[in-house]
Design a protein around this motif. Sequence first.
Motif, PDB file in Angstrom:
ATOM      1  N   HIS A  79       5.526  -7.944   5.920  1.00 40.24           N
ATOM      2  CA  HIS A  79       7.042  -7.959   4.326  1.00 40.24           C
ATOM      3  C   HIS A  79       7.846  -8.040   5.124  1.00 40.24           C
ATOM      4  CE1 HIS A  79       4.635  -5.108   1.477  1.00 40.24           C
ATOM      5  NE2 HIS A  79       4.168  -6.635   1.019  1.00 40.24           N
ATOM      6  N   MET A  90      11.214  -7.182  -2.084  1.00 39.31           N
ATOM      7  CA  MET A  90       9.911  -7.467  -1.130  1.00 39.31           C
ATOM      8  C   MET A  90       8.875  -8.183  -1.385  1.00 39.31           C
ATOM      9  SD  MET A  90       8.858  -3.911   0.784  1.00 39.31           S
ATOM     10  CE  MET A  90       8.122  -2.926  -0.854  1.00 39.31           C
ATOM     11  N   HIS A 113       8.934  -6.976   8.350  1.00 40.00           N
ATOM     12  CA  HIS A 113       8.162  -5.294   8.777  1.00 40.00           C
ATOM     13  C   HIS A 113       6.447  -5.044   7.995  1.00 40.00           C
ATOM     14  CE1 HIS A 113       9.707  -5.079   4.605  1.00 40.00           C
ATOM     15  NE2 HIS A 113       8.556  -4.415   3.968  1.00 40.00           N
ATOM     16  N   MET A 115       4.026  -2.912   6.258  1.00 42.80           N
ATOM     17  CA  MET A 115       3.913  -2.412   5.259  1.00 42.80           C
ATOM     18  C   MET A 115       2.541  -1.524   5.560  1.00 42.80           C
ATOM     19  SD  MET A 115       6.032  -2.322   2.516  1.00 42.80           S
ATOM     20  CE  MET A 115       6.793  -0.472   2.784  1.00 42.80           C
TER      21      MET A 115
END
Length: 155
Positions: A79, A90, A113, A115
Motif C-alpha cells: 500500500h 491508502m 507499507h 498491509m
Amino acid sequence: MMMKKSLIRALLTATLISSPVLASAQNEEAKAVETSDAWIRFTPGTTPMAGYFTLNNASDRTITITSAESADFGQVMMHQTINNNGQMSMQHMGEGLELKAGESLSFNPGGMHLMLMQRQRPLSPGDHVSVTLNLADGAPISVEFEVKPISYEGP
Ligand SMILES: [Cu+2]
C-alpha cells in the motif's frame, strides 16, 4: 595438533554454513537484494497491521516485486499512503514495485507499507513474522519482521 586442526576446520565450516550469503548463493537475485529494519506495528484484536522495512537492490539489474505473502496473514498487500489535502487514504500499489540497480527504497509510516490482513495466529510485540516478497523474475525473498509496540516510531 591433529585435533586442533580439525576443530578449526569444523568451526570454519560452521561459520560458512550459517553465512546468509552462502545460504542464498543459488539465487543471485535474492543475494543482491538486501532488506533491513523490518518491523510491524502491533494493533490489538483483528485490526490489520502495517509492516515497514528498507530494501536495497545491490544487484546490477532492475527487480520487480509483484506481491507479498505470509503464513501468518490471510492477505498481504503493498500500500501507499496518500495525503490528499489532509485526507489520508491508502492505495493498493498494483502489480509491481520496480527497484532499479543500486536503488534503495524504504517502507515507512506515512508512506509505503505492507498491509497485513487476516492474522492467522495471535501476535504480540516481540513476536517474529516471516514475509515473502515475490519477484517478477527470480526466486522469492524472505524477510523477517519483528512486531513492535503501538508506540514504536521506527528504527
Ligand atoms: Cu494500507
